[in-house]
Design a protein around this motif. Structure first.
Motif, PDB file in Angstrom:
ATOM      1  N   GLN A 113     -10.003  -5.723   4.607  1.00 49.96           N
ATOM      2  CA  GLN A 113      -9.423  -7.060   4.505  1.00 49.96           C
ATOM      3  C   GLN A 113      -8.459  -7.326   5.661  1.00 49.96           C
ATOM      4  O   GLN A 113      -8.434  -8.415   6.230  1.00 49.96           O
ATOM      5  CB  GLN A 113      -8.705  -7.232   3.155  1.00 49.96           C
ATOM      6  CG  GLN A 113      -9.630  -7.188   1.951  1.00 49.96           C
ATOM      7  CD  GLN A 113     -10.781  -8.181   2.042  1.00 49.96           C
ATOM      8  OE1 GLN A 113     -10.573  -9.387   2.122  1.00 49.96           O
ATOM      9  NE2 GLN A 113     -12.011  -7.674   2.037  1.00 49.96           N
ATOM     10  N   ASP A 131     -14.530 -12.856  -0.232  1.00 53.15           N
ATOM     11  CA  ASP A 131     -14.105 -11.721   0.581  1.00 53.15           C
ATOM     12  C   ASP A 131     -13.751 -12.253   1.971  1.00 53.15           C
ATOM     13  O   ASP A 131     -14.496 -13.071   2.527  1.00 53.15           O
ATOM     14  CB  ASP A 131     -15.242 -10.702   0.673  1.00 53.15           C
ATOM     15  CG  ASP A 131     -14.835  -9.392   1.321  1.00 53.15           C
ATOM     16  OD1 ASP A 131     -14.269  -9.426   2.436  1.00 53.15           O
ATOM     17  OD2 ASP A 131     -15.093  -8.334   0.730  1.00 53.15           O
ATOM     18  N   LEU A 159       0.840  -1.202   0.000  1.00 53.51           N
ATOM     19  CA  LEU A 159       0.000   0.000   0.000  1.00 53.51           C
ATOM     20  C   LEU A 159       0.873   1.250   0.000  1.00 53.51           C
ATOM     21  O   LEU A 159       1.709   1.439   0.882  1.00 53.51           O
ATOM     22  CB  LEU A 159      -0.919  -0.009   1.222  1.00 53.51           C
ATOM     23  CG  LEU A 159      -1.887   1.167   1.386  1.00 53.51           C
ATOM     24  CD1 LEU A 159      -2.844   1.236   0.206  1.00 53.51           C
ATOM     25  CD2 LEU A 159      -2.663   1.039   2.697  1.00 53.51           C
ATOM     26  N   GLN A 198      -4.892  -9.269  -5.924  1.00 48.56           N
ATOM     27  CA  GLN A 198      -5.978  -8.736  -6.743  1.00 48.56           C
ATOM     28  C   GLN A 198      -6.072  -7.217  -6.636  1.00 48.56           C
ATOM     29  O   GLN A 198      -6.211  -6.520  -7.644  1.00 48.56           O
ATOM     30  CB  GLN A 198      -7.309  -9.372  -6.323  1.00 48.56           C
ATOM     31  CG  GLN A 198      -7.432 -10.851  -6.696  1.00 48.56           C
ATOM     32  CD  GLN A 198      -8.719 -11.471  -6.178  1.00 48.56           C
ATOM     33  OE1 GLN A 198      -9.117 -11.250  -5.033  1.00 48.56           O
ATOM     34  NE2 GLN A 198      -9.390 -12.234  -7.028  1.00 48.56           N
ATOM     35  N   THR A 199      -5.989  -6.703  -5.427  1.00 51.01           N
ATOM     36  CA  THR A 199      -6.147  -5.264  -5.234  1.00 51.01           C
ATOM     37  C   THR A 199      -4.959  -4.491  -5.779  1.00 51.01           C
ATOM     38  O   THR A 199      -5.091  -3.336  -6.182  1.00 51.01           O
ATOM     39  CB  THR A 199      -6.346  -4.942  -3.737  1.00 51.01           C
ATOM     40  OG1 THR A 199      -7.305  -5.842  -3.186  1.00 51.01           O
ATOM     41  CG2 THR A 199      -6.867  -3.530  -3.551  1.00 51.01           C
ATOM     42  N   LYS A 223      -6.151 -11.570  -1.903  1.00 53.00           N
ATOM     43  CA  LYS A 223      -6.779 -10.250  -1.926  1.00 53.00           C
ATOM     44  C   LYS A 223      -5.746  -9.156  -2.196  1.00 53.00           C
ATOM     45  O   LYS A 223      -6.022  -8.182  -2.916  1.00 53.00           O
ATOM     46  CB  LYS A 223      -7.505  -9.975  -0.599  1.00 53.00           C
ATOM     47  CG  LYS A 223      -8.645 -10.928  -0.260  1.00 53.00           C
ATOM     48  CD  LYS A 223      -9.731 -10.900  -1.318  1.00 53.00           C
ATOM     49  CE  LYS A 223      -9.780 -12.178  -2.110  1.00 53.00           C
ATOM     50  NZ  LYS A 223     -10.844 -12.188  -3.133  1.00 53.00           N
ATOM     51  N   PHE A 254     -10.676  -0.816   0.942  1.00 51.65           N
ATOM     52  CA  PHE A 254     -10.704  -2.276   0.773  1.00 51.65           C
ATOM     53  C   PHE A 254      -9.564  -2.920   1.544  1.00 51.65           C
ATOM     54  O   PHE A 254      -9.753  -3.931   2.220  1.00 51.65           O
ATOM     55  CB  PHE A 254     -10.607  -2.652  -0.712  1.00 51.65           C
ATOM     56  CG  PHE A 254     -10.747  -4.135  -0.953  1.00 51.65           C
ATOM     57  CD1 PHE A 254     -11.991  -4.734  -0.945  1.00 51.65           C
ATOM     58  CD2 PHE A 254      -9.632  -4.931  -1.165  1.00 51.65           C
ATOM     59  CE1 PHE A 254     -12.131  -6.099  -1.166  1.00 51.65           C
ATOM     60  CE2 PHE A 254      -9.753  -6.299  -1.383  1.00 51.65           C
ATOM     61  CZ  PHE A 254     -11.012  -6.886  -1.387  1.00 51.65           C
ATOM     62  N   TRP A 255      -8.361  -2.366   1.452  1.00 48.19           N
ATOM     63  CA  TRP A 255      -7.210  -2.888   2.190  1.00 48.19           C
ATOM     64  C   TRP A 255      -7.527  -2.938   3.684  1.00 48.19           C
ATOM     65  O   TRP A 255      -7.240  -3.921   4.364  1.00 48.19           O
ATOM     66  CB  TRP A 255      -5.986  -1.993   1.981  1.00 48.19           C
ATOM     67  CG  TRP A 255      -5.578  -1.691   0.582  1.00 48.19           C
ATOM     68  CD1 TRP A 255      -5.978  -0.616  -0.170  1.00 48.19           C
ATOM     69  CD2 TRP A 255      -4.679  -2.434  -0.237  1.00 48.19           C
ATOM     70  NE1 TRP A 255      -5.370  -0.656  -1.398  1.00 48.19           N
ATOM     71  CE2 TRP A 255      -4.569  -1.752  -1.466  1.00 48.19           C
ATOM     72  CE3 TRP A 255      -3.944  -3.608  -0.045  1.00 48.19           C
ATOM     73  CZ2 TRP A 255      -3.756  -2.200  -2.509  1.00 48.19           C
ATOM     74  CZ3 TRP A 255      -3.132  -4.051  -1.083  1.00 48.19           C
ATOM     75  CH2 TRP A 255      -3.049  -3.359  -2.292  1.00 48.19           C
TER      76      TRP A 255
END
Length: 251
Positions: free
Chosen positions: A115, A204, A103, A142-143, A139, A111-112
């Motif tokens: 999760q 998710d 990040l 993907q993000t 995840k 979203f981070w």
């Protein structure tokens, strides 16, 4: 300017004689660094807010995009039990370090944040830490824009029987045997493990129930996710090295 944000401490480091600098993953502002004055002092009212994995509401002054200074805060969830358990702490540390490295500052973090919050909660609830970690890794991929192609051959685009699929971390997805010459080191992968990877791609973390995975499948799943992470992100993480040491000694 005064900011108020819910955040999770993903990094905490000493600064000077009595201060700490924490890195927060926040829902609204992404990744934020905050100076907490006097946090190392015995009677500090803010010391608990600087503990790794702590989820709380933080109020801080900040000019522009620089380092903030904590004004006040309130703990929502301390995750104290994660810090007391070696295995849980190791996996939680990995989740935090991975997110910290992927990040970027000021990158939208909703979203981070959710999760990571779900990951820590699942670890605290005693769900299988490796399964949680592998799902969390999916995840992250993907993000970050590196989610693997798991439905059709990443080369020819054809849908083949699962038994004819290989995993090509280098090409970023499954590769049919007709296209294996494009990546000779492509990995054999069982139908069961491929099915789990596809489930992880759709699932998710906030919706994760109790997942029972056989040890042999978990081993293959770990190898697959490790290869994808290395090929697509190439990060060297201290926390992952520690997890490897735990596995080596069967802790």
């Amino acid at each position: 300017m005064l900011y108020r944000a819910e955040g999770i401490v993903i990094r905490s480091m000493d600064y000077g004689e009595g201060n700490k600098i924490i890195t927060l993953c926040t829902e609204k502002w992404g990744k934020v660094g905050v100076l907490v004055r006097g946090a190392k002092k015995v009677k500090s009212r803010h010391a608990a807010l600087t503990q790794l994995f702590t989820y709380g509401e933080y109020v801080f002054f900040r000019n522009g995009t620089g380092l903030g200074t904590l004004n006040a805060g309130e703990i929502i969830e301390s995750h104290h039990s994660l810090r007391e358990d070696l295995i849980k702490a190791a996996y939680a540390s990995y989740a935090c370090e991975l997110l910290d490295r992927v990040l970027q500052d000021e990158e939208t973090g909703a979203f981070w944040f959710h999760q990571l919050k779900a990951c820590l909660m699942s670890l605290e609830e005693g769900k299988d830490p490796q399964v949680i970690s592998n799902l969390y890794e999916m995840k992250i991929l993907q993000t970050a824009g590196y989610g693997p192609e798991l439905e059709v051959c990443v080369s020819c685009g054809q849908s083949r029987p699962d038994e004819d699929m290989l995993l090509s971390p280098h090409l970023g997805g499954v590769l049919c045997r007709h296209c294996k010459h494009l990546d000779p080191p492509a990995m054999n992968i069982s139908v069961r493990t491929l099915g789990l990877l596809r489930l992880f791609a759709r699932l998710d973390l906030r919706r994760l129930g109790n997942v029972d995975v056989k040890d042999s499948t978990k081993t293959e799943l770990k190898q697959a996710m490790r290869a994808l992470m290395d090929a697509q992100l190439g990060l060297r993480l201290k926390s992952r090295n520690f997890l490897d040491q735990l596995d080596k000694y069967n802790i």
